[in-house]
Design a protein around this motif. Structure first.
Motif, mmCIF file in Angstrom:
data_model
loop_
_atom_site.group_PDB
_atom_site.id
_atom_site.type_symbol
_atom_site.label_atom_id
_atom_site.label_comp_id
_atom_site.label_asym_id
_atom_site.label_seq_id
_atom_site.Cartn_x
_atom_site.Cartn_y
_atom_site.Cartn_z
ATOM 1 N N PHE A 138 0.803 -1.222 0.000
ATOM 2 C CA PHE A 138 0.000 0.000 0.000
ATOM 3 C C PHE A 138 0.840 1.278 0.000
ATOM 4 C CE2 PHE A 138 -2.998 -3.140 1.759
ATOM 5 C CZ PHE A 138 -3.961 -3.050 0.777
ATOM 6 N N ASP A 141 3.891 1.162 -2.975
ATOM 7 C CA ASP A 141 3.352 1.232 -4.334
ATOM 8 C C ASP A 141 2.717 2.587 -4.619
ATOM 9 O OD1 ASP A 141 4.255 -1.252 -5.076
ATOM 10 O OD2 ASP A 141 2.336 -2.266 -4.784
ATOM 11 N N TYR A 142 2.061 3.172 -3.631
ATOM 12 C CA TYR A 142 1.470 4.497 -3.794
ATOM 13 C C TYR A 142 2.553 5.555 -3.979
ATOM 14 C CZ TYR A 142 -1.297 8.662 -2.827
ATOM 15 O OH TYR A 142 -1.893 9.890 -2.915
ATOM 16 N N LEU A 145 4.253 5.252 -7.420
ATOM 17 C CA LEU A 145 3.460 5.839 -8.492
ATOM 18 C C LEU A 145 3.529 7.361 -8.463
ATOM 19 C CD1 LEU A 145 1.634 5.180 -10.867
ATOM 20 C CD2 LEU A 145 -0.306 5.276 -9.319
ATOM 21 N N LEU A 146 3.444 7.946 -7.269
ATOM 22 C CA LEU A 146 3.531 9.407 -7.157
ATOM 23 C C LEU A 146 4.894 9.931 -7.617
ATOM 24 C CD1 LEU A 146 1.723 10.189 -3.784
ATOM 25 C CD2 LEU A 146 0.943 10.680 -6.103
#
Length: 189
Positions: A138, A141-142, A145-146
């Motif tokens: 969580f 990976d978040y 991506l950012l």
């Protein structure tokens, strides 16, 4: 060597500023062809983080066969450069290729640093494997991506939604490479 270390420090600082939305983020970031080749020194900076991650993975039985991890680490750098060349050509933004690769390479150092912190917490016993899994799936990976979205947005100058789609490129390249290596080594290769 001292010049390269200074350039690495300035580049990492610039990327930190870019990722935290500071206005003067471009100062210290060399996006020339010389800066492009120097940005691959980021792999050397990532190496201790990578070794720590391998150590953590072996501690819980994830990295019994280390060859695919090493190949992934070594191949992901030039593979991203090739894919970035194709993407910038498709976008008609070949002049943005060098800034994108430079920012990507230095940005990967920050991502490996985050992973190393998470694995360090697991190795030290401060978090358990389940918590590490949640953090990796969580939080990491978040953040990943950012980071890739922000780099694409700034380096390519594309609109927000296009940058969001392009942010998937380095992640997909990494995942496809990882799956391919797992299949090769899983088949006894």
């Amino acid at each position: 060597m001292i010049r390269l270390a200074a350039e690495a420090f300035l580049s990492l600082n610039s990327l930190y500023k870019a990722l935290t939305f500071k206005k003067d983020w471009q100062t210290g970031l060399d996006v020339s062809s010389r800066g492009l080749w120097h940005s691959f020194a980021a792999a050397l900076i990532c190496l201790p983080f990578f070794l720590l991650i391998l150590a953590g993975g072996s501690r819980i039985g994830l990295t019994e066969q280390v060859a695919p991890f090493w190949w992934h680490f070594l191949l992901s750098w030039p593979l991203f450069m090739l894919v970035a060349g194709v993407i910038t050509r498709l976008l008609g933004a070949t002049e943005r290729f060098t800034p994108w690769v430079v920012m990507h390479n230095w940005g990967v150092v920050w991502l490996y640093g985050i992973l190393a912190v998470m694995w360090s917490l697991q190795i030290s016993g401060l978090i358990d494997v389940t918590t590490l899994g949640v953090l990796l799936v969580f939080v990491y990976d978040y953040v990943r991506l950012l980071v890739h979205w922000r780099i694409a947005y700034l380096a390519l100058g594309t609109p927000t939604i296009t940058s969001a789609l392009i942010a998937a490129v380095p992640i997909l390249v990494s995942e496809i490479l990882g799956v391919g290596l797992i299949r090769i080594y899983g088949a006894g290769g």
